[in-house]
Design an enzyme around this catalytic site. Structure first.
Site, PDB file in Angstrom:
ATOM      1  N   CYS A  67     -48.864  -9.026  10.400  1.00 51.90           N
ATOM      2  CA  CYS A  67     -47.959  -8.058  11.033  1.00 51.90           C
ATOM      3  C   CYS A  67     -46.544  -8.225  10.501  1.00 51.90           C
ATOM      4  CB  CYS A  67     -47.895  -8.286  12.547  1.00 51.90           C
ATOM      5  SG  CYS A  67     -49.479  -8.371  13.353  1.00 51.90           S
ATOM      6  N   ASP A  68     -45.809  -7.138  10.523  1.00 46.97           N
ATOM      7  CA  ASP A  68     -44.387  -7.183  10.211  1.00 46.97           C
ATOM      8  C   ASP A  68     -43.712  -6.007  10.907  1.00 46.97           C
ATOM      9  OD1 ASP A  68     -42.383  -8.667   8.320  1.00 46.97           O
ATOM     10  OD2 ASP A  68     -41.909  -6.532   8.153  1.00 46.97           O
ATOM     11  N   THR A  69     -42.540  -6.252  11.477  1.00 45.31           N
ATOM     12  CA  THR A  69     -41.811  -5.207  12.198  1.00 45.31           C
ATOM     13  C   THR A  69     -40.447  -4.995  11.568  1.00 45.31           C
ATOM     14  OG1 THR A  69     -42.940  -5.773  14.259  1.00 45.31           O
ATOM     15  CG2 THR A  69     -40.901  -4.515  14.455  1.00 45.31           C
TER      16      THR A  69
END
Length: 191
Positions: A67-69
């Site tokens: 994941c990456d935001t």
């Protein structure tokens, strides 16, 4: 086995809402992004990169979630602030405006990769310099993309959102649940 390629305690807590049994193996990678990747696809690109890194470290037969935001304003992706003055600058830029929060997710299992991006629109109240200083003094903004945490004291900055709240926290739980069921179902069919 399911592996979460993230050290984020928030992501771990959110994943536990849809998955009872998983382990955590943070992906310590170079987050350099290739020039040809379009701006709003950067979190998804990094999510795939993180998941592949962990899968390559002896987890080919496991489901790996990366994941990456990112926080996006005026065609720029705001990362984590490098200093308190950088955090103040980000918060001043977000003050009274709408911005996008995009979380990219990748699920890898053997040779299969399912990746997606989820977008939520966030609007901030107009913030005074004192409100910004007080919020920075909590220490909360320093490890958050865009210099705020909607799930913490940063909630007082937010006038409203359109989209998935949990996406802003860092994990689009409902969409991830659908994709996780899809990859598990396909894995079970091959057994």
């Amino acid at each position: 086995m399911i592996i979460l390629a993230s050290a984020s305690p928030r992501r771990q807590e959110l994943l536990s809402l849809i998955c009872d049994d998983f382990s955590v193996e943070p992906a310590d990678i170079d987050e350099t992004i290739e020039n040809e990747i379009e701006l709003e696809k950067m979190p998804e690109y990094l999510a795939v990169k993180k998941a592949k890194h962990i899968q390559g470290n002896k987890h080919f037969d496991d489901i790996v979630i990366g994941c990456d935001t990112g926080v996006f304003l005026d065609g720029i992706m705001l990362g984590k602030p490098s200093s308190e003055s950088n955090a103040a600058e980000m918060l001043r830029n977000l003050s009274g405006r709408k911005h996008k929060v995009i979380t990219g997710c990748a699920l890898l299992y053997k040779d299969r990769c399912i990746s997606f991006s989820q977008t939520t629109e966030v609007e901030f109240f107009e913030l005074t310099d004192m409100e910004i200083e007080d919020y920075i003094a909590t220490g909360e903004p320093m490890d958050k993309a865009g210099a705020y945490g909607i799930q913490g004291k940063g909630t007082a900055l937010v006038k409203g959102i359109v989209g998935d709240f949990y996406n802003v926290v860092g994990l689009p739980v409902a969409m991830l649940n659908k994709k996780l069921k899809e990859i598990i179902s396909n894995a079970e069919k091959k057994l």
